[in-house]
Structures are given as C-alpha cells and as structure tokens.
Design a protein around this motif. Structure first.
Motif, mmCIF file in Angstrom:
data_model
loop_
_atom_site.group_PDB
_atom_site.id
_atom_site.type_symbol
_atom_site.label_atom_id
_atom_site.label_comp_id
_atom_site.label_asym_id
_atom_site.label_seq_id
_atom_site.Cartn_x
_atom_site.Cartn_y
_atom_site.Cartn_z
ATOM 1 N N ALA A 88 -4.207 13.534 -6.812
ATOM 2 C CA ALA A 88 -4.384 13.627 -5.362
ATOM 3 C C ALA A 88 -4.751 15.047 -4.957
ATOM 4 C CB ALA A 88 -3.105 13.177 -4.650
ATOM 5 N N GLN A 89 -4.104 16.030 -5.567
ATOM 6 C CA GLN A 89 -4.398 17.424 -5.230
ATOM 7 C C GLN A 89 -5.797 17.813 -5.659
ATOM 8 O OE1 GLN A 89 -1.160 19.436 -7.193
ATOM 9 N NE2 GLN A 89 0.272 19.131 -5.481
ATOM 10 N N SER A 90 -6.242 17.304 -6.798
ATOM 11 C CA SER A 90 -7.585 17.637 -7.263
ATOM 12 C C SER A 90 -8.656 17.048 -6.361
ATOM 13 C CB SER A 90 -7.787 17.126 -8.700
ATOM 14 O OG SER A 90 -7.766 15.702 -8.727
ATOM 15 N N LEU A 91 -8.294 15.983 -5.639
ATOM 16 C CA LEU A 91 -9.237 15.366 -4.700
ATOM 17 C C LEU A 91 -9.142 15.980 -3.317
ATOM 18 C CD1 LEU A 91 -8.836 11.612 -5.746
ATOM 19 C CD2 LEU A 91 -10.788 13.116 -6.207
ATOM 20 N N GLY A 92 -8.311 17.024 -3.206
ATOM 21 C CA GLY A 92 -8.200 17.736 -1.933
ATOM 22 C C GLY A 92 -7.319 17.062 -0.904
ATOM 23 N N ALA A 93 -6.411 16.191 -1.333
ATOM 24 C CA ALA A 93 -5.526 15.496 -0.394
ATOM 25 C C ALA A 93 -4.529 16.474 0.211
ATOM 26 C CB ALA A 93 -4.792 14.369 -1.104
ATOM 27 N N SER A 94 -4.267 16.322 1.489
ATOM 28 C CA SER A 94 -3.270 17.152 2.161
ATOM 29 C C SER A 94 -1.870 16.697 1.750
ATOM 30 C CB SER A 94 -3.417 17.036 3.678
ATOM 31 O OG SER A 94 -3.158 15.703 4.109
ATOM 32 N N ARG A 95 -0.849 17.490 2.124
ATOM 33 C CA ARG A 95 0.523 17.122 1.775
ATOM 34 C C ARG A 95 0.915 15.790 2.403
ATOM 35 N NH1 ARG A 95 3.863 21.209 -0.118
ATOM 36 N NH2 ARG A 95 5.377 19.503 -0.332
ATOM 37 N N ALA A 96 0.454 15.596 3.648
ATOM 38 C CA ALA A 96 0.794 14.351 4.345
ATOM 39 C C ALA A 96 0.146 13.150 3.660
ATOM 40 C CB ALA A 96 0.354 14.432 5.804
ATOM 41 N N VAL A 97 -1.146 13.285 3.298
ATOM 42 C CA VAL A 97 -1.848 12.200 2.605
ATOM 43 C C VAL A 97 -1.229 11.966 1.230
ATOM 44 C CG1 VAL A 97 -4.036 11.497 1.594
ATOM 45 C CG2 VAL A 97 -3.994 12.562 3.861
ATOM 46 N N GLU A 98 -0.903 13.038 0.556
ATOM 47 C CA GLU A 98 -0.273 12.928 -0.763
ATOM 48 C C GLU A 98 1.042 12.146 -0.678
ATOM 49 O OE1 GLU A 98 2.316 15.993 -3.360
ATOM 50 O OE2 GLU A 98 0.275 16.688 -2.887
ATOM 51 N N PHE A 99 1.819 12.447 0.351
ATOM 52 C CA PHE A 99 3.108 11.767 0.513
ATOM 53 C C PHE A 99 2.923 10.294 0.862
ATOM 54 C CE2 PHE A 99 6.529 10.361 3.378
ATOM 55 C CZ PHE A 99 7.605 10.451 2.500
ATOM 56 N N LEU A 100 2.065 10.028 1.847
ATOM 57 C CA LEU A 100 1.910 8.662 2.349
ATOM 58 C C LEU A 100 1.168 7.756 1.381
ATOM 59 C CD1 LEU A 100 1.095 9.388 6.108
ATOM 60 C CD2 LEU A 100 3.238 8.528 5.163
ATOM 61 N N GLN A 101 0.187 8.296 0.660
ATOM 62 C CA GLN A 101 -0.655 7.446 -0.181
ATOM 63 C C GLN A 101 -0.338 7.531 -1.674
ATOM 64 O OE1 GLN A 101 -4.836 7.812 0.684
ATOM 65 N NE2 GLN A 101 -4.545 7.701 2.900
ATOM 66 N N VAL A 102 0.525 8.457 -2.038
ATOM 67 C CA VAL A 102 0.873 8.584 -3.460
ATOM 68 C C VAL A 102 2.379 8.409 -3.673
ATOM 69 C CG1 VAL A 102 0.856 10.082 -5.493
ATOM 70 C CG2 VAL A 102 -1.072 10.100 -3.896
ATOM 71 N N VAL A 103 3.169 9.247 -3.021
ATOM 72 C CA VAL A 103 4.622 9.246 -3.255
ATOM 73 C C VAL A 103 5.269 7.956 -2.761
ATOM 74 C CG1 VAL A 103 6.792 10.418 -2.766
ATOM 75 C CG2 VAL A 103 4.718 11.754 -3.175
ATOM 76 N N VAL A 104 4.935 7.580 -1.524
ATOM 77 C CA VAL A 104 5.556 6.372 -0.957
ATOM 78 C C VAL A 104 5.205 5.117 -1.756
ATOM 79 C CG1 VAL A 104 5.630 4.864 1.060
ATOM 80 C CG2 VAL A 104 5.814 7.336 1.349
ATOM 81 N N PRO A 105 3.917 4.860 -2.061
ATOM 82 C CA PRO A 105 3.623 3.664 -2.870
ATOM 83 C C PRO A 105 4.272 3.690 -4.258
ATOM 84 C CG PRO A 105 1.639 4.452 -1.789
ATOM 85 C CD PRO A 105 2.677 5.514 -1.591
ATOM 86 N N ALA A 106 4.324 4.877 -4.874
ATOM 87 C CA ALA A 106 4.908 4.967 -6.217
ATOM 88 C C ALA A 106 6.409 4.719 -6.193
ATOM 89 C CB ALA A 106 4.618 6.345 -6.818
ATOM 90 N N SER A 107 7.065 5.113 -5.106
ATOM 91 C CA SER A 107 8.522 4.957 -5.031
ATOM 92 C C SER A 107 8.940 3.666 -4.322
ATOM 93 C CB SER A 107 9.132 6.150 -4.290
ATOM 94 O OG SER A 107 8.590 6.259 -2.974
ATOM 95 N N ALA A 108 7.982 2.941 -3.751
ATOM 96 C CA ALA A 108 8.308 1.715 -3.014
ATOM 97 C C ALA A 108 9.095 0.701 -3.840
ATOM 98 C CB ALA A 108 7.031 1.079 -2.453
ATOM 99 N N PRO A 109 8.753 0.454 -5.119
ATOM 100 C CA PRO A 109 9.562 -0.492 -5.904
ATOM 101 C C PRO A 109 11.026 -0.078 -6.017
ATOM 102 C CG PRO A 109 7.464 -0.081 -6.989
ATOM 103 C CD PRO A 109 7.572 0.903 -5.873
#
Length: 252
Positions: A155-176
């Motif tokens: 996500a960081q290599s694609l230039g995602a902001s902290r908010a995008v990183e959290f909402l689109q990476v961290v939350v889906p990964a931790s949802a289970p």
C-alpha cells in the motif's frame, strides 16, 4: 443451499436421537427422576411456564440485558483494540491492564458491580459488557497488530495515505479476527448474563434457574438450560452467516 439443508437435516437427526435415548433412559428408570427429568417432563414444565407468562417475560428481559451489554462491550472492545494495536502509547498503557483483567471471571465481579451500581440493571450491564469487551478487544488487537507487513508495504509503495492504508488494508485484514471476537463475545454475553442475574434480579433466565434450584424444580432448570443453549446456537449461526457475507475474502 443444498449443503445448508443437509446440515439442518443432520442437526435434526442428532437432536432427535439424543431426545429418544434420553426418554428411553428415563422410561427404564435408569436415573433418578428427581435429578434428571424426562424430555416429556421438561416439555410440560416449559408449557406451564409459557402459560403463566414466565417464559416469554424472562426471555425478553434476558435478551435486553444481553443485547445492551454486548453492544456496549463490543463497541468499546473494537475501539480500544484499534487504539492499542495502532498507537504505541495506548499499547504500553492499556494492554498490560487488559491482560491482567482477562482471567477474572464475570461472576467474581458481581459483588463489586452491585456495590458500584446497586442491584438495578446497570450492574448487570456492567458485568456483561466487561466480559464481552475483553474478548472483542483481544481479537481486535491481535488482528490489527498482525496485519501482514507485505500488505502495508504494498500500500505504501502505491502511495496510499495512512487513512487509505488503514481502511483498505488493515481493516479488511483484521476483519476475520474482529468477527471471531464478536462471535465469542456473543457467547460470553449469555454466560455472564447468568452470573449477573443470579444476584439482585427478580426476572430473567438466570434468576429463574436460581429460583428453580431453591425449590429443587429440576425440570424448570432444564428449561432454562435448553433455552440458553438454543439462544446461543441461534446467535452463533447468525454471526457465522453475517461473517460469510461481510468477510467473504476469508473463504477464498
């Protein structure tokens, strides 16, 4: 759809077999009927409680307590799980405290809850919320803390902001993990509900169990236990169904 029908059929066959064996054991006088009533006796007790308005009243009261306690505990668990997993200050300040609190059973908190909040509904909400909170917090904290680093770097290599990183990476990964915590919390809500209703209550499934114990009405005690089992199984099934729909990528 067919697999669901097969599962329902398997459950029905299993329950029917258990009831049949239970009834046969009672008819053969292999157990003391004063200690283990027959399925027919439990059914008669349930019908009697229903006709007197006790069954539905206790069910409504207990469901309300469990729902409020679960909602408060789950909300706080997810919120604090987010804080302790993503912020070092809160992780250092709160994680050791929550880890220390986790082994304390809900029933041990009943006396202090009554001292703090009285014998009203607030003490019962507190006990239930406490139990649910710790289960949900642990799973949320673990899930968000163990998000694969490769996802974060991508996500960081694609230039995602902290908010995008959290909402689109961290939350889906931790949802289970979060759903697993909610599922466990729902089960623990009923467990702590009984503990909360054993003292300072005049209605509810836990109260009725204790009342039946005092008068040695074992058939009514079985009614309460079966009621709790059915409610827990139904709630667990609902959470599994919701989890499969909302966290569908886990099945992939």
């Amino acid at each position: 759809m067919r697999s669901n029908a097969l599962r329902i059929k398997d459950v029905a066959i299993s329950l029917f077999a258990v009831l049949a064996v239970w009834q046969l054991i009672c008819l053969a006088n292999l157990v003391n009927p004063a200690l283990i009533p027959s399925p027919a006796g439990v059914w008669r007790a349930a019908v009697d409680m229903y006709q007197k308005g006790i069954l539905l009243k206790d069910l409504a009261v207990s469901l309300k307590r469990a729902a409020i306690g679960f909602t408060v505990g789950a909300s706080l668990g997810i919120g604090f799980g987010l804080l302790t997993s993503r912020t070092r200050f809160f992780a250092v300040a709160l994680s050791p405290l929550f880890t220390l609190l986790r082994p304390i059973p809900a029933i041990a908190l009943v006396p202090i809850a009554i001292v703090w909040f009285g014998i009203g509904e607030e003490s019962k909400y507190f006990v239930i919320s406490y139990t649910v909170f710790l289960a949900v917090w642990l799973n949320t904290h673990h899930g968000m803390s163990h998000t694969p680093s490769i996802y974060i770097r991508a996500a960081q290599s694609l230039g995602a902001s902290r908010a995008v990183e959290f909402l689109q990476v961290v939350v889906p990964a931790s949802a289970p993990y979060i759903f697993a915590g909610l599922r466990l919390g729902a089960a623990l809500a009923f467990l702590s509900l009984v503990a909360a209703e054993l003292t300072g209550a005049s209605s509810g499934i836990g109260y009725r169990l204790d009342e039946a114990r005092q008068y040695i009405l074992v058939d009514r005690m079985f009614v309460g236990l079966i009621e709790l089992g059915i409610l827990g199984a139904m709630l667990d099934t609902i959470f599994v169904a919701i989890g499969r729909r909302l966290v569908h990528w886990e099945q992939a």
